[in-house]
Design an enzyme around this catalytic site. Structure first.
Site, mmCIF file in Angstrom:
data_model
loop_
_atom_site.group_PDB
_atom_site.id
_atom_site.type_symbol
_atom_site.label_atom_id
_atom_site.label_comp_id
_atom_site.label_asym_id
_atom_site.label_seq_id
_atom_site.Cartn_x
_atom_site.Cartn_y
_atom_site.Cartn_z
ATOM 1 N N HIS A 147 29.375 -100.261 153.788
ATOM 2 C CA HIS A 147 30.309 -101.167 154.451
ATOM 3 C C HIS A 147 29.599 -102.411 154.980
ATOM 4 O O HIS A 147 29.854 -102.860 156.101
ATOM 5 C CB HIS A 147 31.016 -100.429 155.589
ATOM 6 C CG HIS A 147 32.359 -100.975 155.950
ATOM 7 N ND1 HIS A 147 32.524 -102.094 156.736
ATOM 8 C CD2 HIS A 147 33.604 -100.557 155.635
ATOM 9 C CE1 HIS A 147 33.813 -102.338 156.900
ATOM 10 N NE2 HIS A 147 34.494 -101.414 156.245
ATOM 11 N N HIS A 172 37.332 -93.627 156.905
ATOM 12 C CA HIS A 172 35.870 -93.563 156.739
ATOM 13 C C HIS A 172 35.248 -92.293 157.321
ATOM 14 O O HIS A 172 34.191 -92.334 157.957
ATOM 15 C CB HIS A 172 35.209 -94.800 157.353
ATOM 16 C CG HIS A 172 35.557 -96.084 156.654
ATOM 17 N ND1 HIS A 172 35.766 -96.165 155.294
ATOM 18 C CD2 HIS A 172 35.725 -97.350 157.135
ATOM 19 C CE1 HIS A 172 36.061 -97.417 154.966
ATOM 20 N NE2 HIS A 172 36.049 -98.151 156.062
ATOM 21 N N GLU A 195 33.462 -102.698 148.696
ATOM 22 C CA GLU A 195 33.084 -101.282 148.718
ATOM 23 C C GLU A 195 33.417 -100.589 147.391
ATOM 24 O O GLU A 195 34.576 -100.247 147.152
ATOM 25 C CB GLU A 195 33.826 -100.566 149.845
ATOM 26 C CG GLU A 195 33.575 -101.102 151.231
ATOM 27 C CD GLU A 195 34.581 -100.568 152.219
ATOM 28 O OE1 GLU A 195 34.369 -99.458 152.742
ATOM 29 O OE2 GLU A 195 35.592 -101.263 152.460
#
Length: 383
Positions: free
Chosen positions: A202, A128, A342
């Site tokens: 998220h 991420h 996601e």
């Protein structure tokens, strides 16, 4: 003359005020960072009992309150009640993740013959965006608008070399809520130098209510995908496209998550400690949105459809929620208490042949737009 003036004033007020059936955006303050900077918040509310609180730290969904089938409200998004929680227990809760959502093998990628290294914040990989990704920075609120669709736009300018990524990248995040209970999240990004990008949201969802004893494993999921990209033991894709037919990954027909989430007969489930995989919805970013998933909670009657223009869907069943912190309802968040969906480009796409393009060039605009279509069956018109 007084009558004319009064009529004129009333007309002006009517124009300035949002319509009774329009969604509203109310700006506020969520708290402060240790360096004293203020964290802005914007509460989006419609006339059907749905509200979403967006905070500038991580451009995050801090709460989402909606009715159930009986007309009872609950907050269905995991989150913290103050900034202290986000700083101590980040966990990407509700956040915008990037520059590159998901994992990059060994944190390395190559552009034009030059190798770049990003932080290893997930064992041997980068996750991420790195140790200080978009989820851990303060975004600027640049626009707040009332209905018929209420919205807030936040911006972050990521400098050249940020977390090892090349190019100065300007990113806008827009959250928009309408009167049909649609929450749309749009990410756009531009760069002044060739780079890579994969931005997603998220949010952790528990349609029974965050902190509910029901957890999320009873949620029924549909994913219109014929294959997944299987992973190795470090959760990096192997490069294969594996059919879901006859496996625990087949959600083409509605299936409760808990039915097979602990099935250790498939090594993929052992690697992810449950579902933490990319479903192949398509093979390229499209100009229009398509269905990514449906999720429903038989207990509360709440549900959503998720639509996006992205080719991949990372479905994560909350396997690493470890009971070390609590949320807004003062309940400990445990494994399986929420799920994440996601929409994105495939994990490690920059290092994988046959995966969707992850490069962004100067003059191009990256765009990921996703829409949550929430439903509860409750009567409309309740605040």
């Amino acid at each position: 003359m007084k009558t004319i003036a009064a009529l004129g004033l009333l007309a002006a007020l009517a124009i300035a005020a949002p319509a009774a059936d329009a969604a509203t955006a109310k700006r506020g303050t969520f708290g402060k960072l240790p360096d004293g900077r203020t964290v802005d918040s914007v509460l989006l509310t419609n006339n059907r009992g749905l509200s979403a609180n967006i905070i500038a730290y991580g451009a995050s969904i801090q709460s989402l309150v909606m009715l159930d089938r009986a007309g009872k409200k609950a907050d269905i998004a995991l989150g913290h009640e103050n900034m202290d929680g986000y700083l101590k227990f980040p966990n990407f809760i509700g956040a915008t993740v990037g520059r590159f959502a998901n994992r990059i093998d060994a944190g390395r990628f190559t552009l034009n013959g030059r190798q770049y290294q990003t932080p290893l914040n997930d064992s041997t990989n980068s996750l991420h965006g790195g140790s200080i990704g978009f989820d851990k920075v303060l975004w600027q609120v640049v626009s707040v608008k009332n209905g018929p669709t209420a919205s807030v736009t936040l911006r972050y300018v990521s400098p050249d070399g940020d977390q090892g990524y090349p190019g100065t990248m300007t990113v806008d995040t827009t959250y928009a809520l309408d009167e049909q209970n649609n929450l749309t999240i749009e990410y756009t990004a531009t760069t002044d130098k060739e780079t890579i990008v994969n931005i997603s949201n998220h949010a952790y969802w528990n349609l029974s209510g965050e902190g509910s004893s029901n957890g999320a494993m009873g949620h029924v999921v549909t994913i219109p995908a014929d294959s997944i990209t299987p992973v190795d033991e470090t959760l990096i894709p192997t490069g294969e496209f594996r059919p879901v037919a006859g496996t625990v990954f087949d959600f083409r027909k509605p299936r409760a998550i808990g039915d097979r989430v602990r099935d250790a007969s498939d090594k993929q489930m052992v690697y992810g400690r449950g579902y933490d995989h990319n479903w192949v919805i398509g093979h390229k970013v499209t100009t229009t949105q398509h269905l990514m998933s449906r999720v429903s909670d038989p207990v509360s009657g709440r549900s959503f459809e998720l639509w996006s223009n992205q080719p991949g869907l990372q479905f994560y069943s909350g396997n690493f929620l470890n009971g070390t912190f609590s949320g807004k309802a003062k309940k400990i968040y445990r494994e399986g208490d929420a799920i994440v969906m996601e929409p994105q480009i495939f994990p490690d796409a920059i290092n994988q042949k046959g995966f969707p393009e992850a490069r962004l060039q100067p003059g191009q605009t990256y765009r990921n737009v996703m829409t949550y279509k929430f439903s509860s069956g409750a009567a409309a018109g309740r605040r």
